[in-house]
Design an enzyme around this catalytic site. Sequence first.
Site, PDB file in Angstrom:
ATOM      1  CG  HIS A 178      -1.625   1.286   1.487  1.00 22.06           C
ATOM      2  ND1 HIS A 178      -2.964   1.468   1.253  1.00 22.06           N
ATOM      3  CD2 HIS A 178      -1.174   2.473   1.984  1.00 22.06           C
ATOM      4  CE1 HIS A 178      -3.311   2.702   1.573  1.00 22.06           C
ATOM      5  NE2 HIS A 178      -2.235   3.337   2.024  1.00 22.06           N
ATOM      6  CD  GLU A 179       1.808   3.829   3.774  1.00 19.78           C
ATOM      7  OE1 GLU A 179       2.295   4.870   3.317  1.00 19.78           O
ATOM      8  OE2 GLU A 179       0.691   3.796   4.307  1.00 19.78           O
ATOM      9  CG  HIS A 182       0.489   6.296  -0.903  1.00 22.29           C
ATOM     10  ND1 HIS A 182      -0.694   6.854  -1.346  1.00 22.29           N
ATOM     11  CD2 HIS A 182       0.208   5.727   0.300  1.00 22.29           C
ATOM     12  CE1 HIS A 182      -1.644   6.638  -0.453  1.00 22.29           C
ATOM     13  NE2 HIS A 182      -1.129   5.952   0.552  1.00 22.29           N
ATOM     14  CE1 TYR A 193      -3.442  10.397   0.554  1.00 20.81           C
ATOM     15  CE2 TYR A 193      -3.025  11.886   2.386  1.00 20.81           C
ATOM     16  CZ  TYR A 193      -3.286  10.622   1.906  1.00 20.81           C
ATOM     17  OH  TYR A 193      -3.374   9.560   2.789  1.00 20.81           O
ATOM     18  CD  GLU A 202      -4.660   6.531   1.869  1.00 26.22           C
ATOM     19  OE1 GLU A 202      -4.761   5.348   2.246  1.00 26.22           O
ATOM     20  OE2 GLU A 202      -3.608   7.187   1.987  1.00 26.22           O
ATOM     21  CG  ASP A 275      -8.359  11.078   6.650  1.00 31.52           C
ATOM     22  OD1 ASP A 275      -7.123  11.113   6.500  1.00 31.52           O
ATOM     23  OD2 ASP A 275      -9.066  10.143   6.231  1.00 31.52           O
ATOM     24  CG  HIS A 280      -6.766   7.361   5.503  1.00 30.32           C
ATOM     25  ND1 HIS A 280      -6.163   8.593   5.642  1.00 30.32           N
ATOM     26  CD2 HIS A 280      -5.787   6.479   5.235  1.00 30.32           C
ATOM     27  CE1 HIS A 280      -4.852   8.457   5.484  1.00 30.32           C
ATOM     28  NE2 HIS A 280      -4.601   7.184   5.232  1.00 30.32           N
TER      29      HIS A 280
END
Length: 359
Positions: A178-179, A182, A193, A202, A275, A280
Amino acid sequence: MCNHPWHNRIRTIYCILPPHMLKEIAKNGTPQQRVQAIDTLSTDHTFRQLRSVHSALLAAKPSVSVSPVPAVPSAHRSIYTAKNTETLPGTLVRAEGAPKSNDVCVDEAYDGLGATFEFYLEIFHRNSIDDAGMALTGTVHYGDQYDNAFWNSQQMVFGDGDGTLFNRFTISLDVIGHELTHGVTEHTAGLAYSGQPGALNESVSDVFGSLIKQYTLKQTADKADWLIGEGLLAKGVKGVALRSMKEPGTAYDDPVLGKDPQPADMRHYVQTTQDNHGVHINSGIPNRAFCLAALDIGGYAWEKAGRIWYETLNDSHIKPNTNFKAFAKLTVSNANRLYGASSAEAKAVSKAWNTVGVL
């Protein structure tokens, strides 16, 4: 391919734990858990501020020459330890090709970076995050019981977790995938974002994080758990993961963490200023659309559904401010191009977006 000049991209810190979850802990946890959550929120905020200043400095500098891409793509991994400080990258503990260490976090990070590199190379012929052989760096043991993991546009960083709410953040392969995804999004679509583009950012990371795990386990779509962060929640926490792509809103319901706030369709879209306007939270909607399409198509999800999403990420028509509807239309367009307008694949993609109320 939609490649934006590196010095023109908006860069940020992408954390796996959303602020709303940490704020619930700060409100509901034990005194120690509350302090830890506040410290994590403070650290994340400080990093975002520092990164913003760094990005501005980079933007003022002239572009630098890029080293030639190696003829044969290969992973170049370096794992460091911060030794429970907040200094990056820290001390090198395992370089590419070195044997296993006696530290499970080091080896999980090394293997996770490798699995992500292999997935993008084998499935999409992408040479690392930037498609130019970018070296992959990870730092483990960041901070004191730090409850998060993040990508800062340069490297991966993993906390050890507090042991009562969260286990070590290297434990979930899909979190690592996932990270790092990005970074792929930064080098392709450049999705802003915030709001719907941020939720798509996300979601894309969740999609490919899950696919990396499925590819490693050789799971078909119907055998996958479609969870993000399975194994990350500590024993006693009422939940199974951070998010469920198949059933958004059901991943956890815990006295300390609160209830999973993700909506499963546009009828329950969450309007919020927190957020980054719900990146998210509302990502659950496109997440479910991908899962529905992949299950409908069947087989290995990375082969067709994943191909459609990857082609969309690289589509010249995608923009940093692309919203759910525009992204959905591009996935349908790419499914039509790849498999035919009357194909089962194209129908599955269109049906999925209709089911979640986007089209």
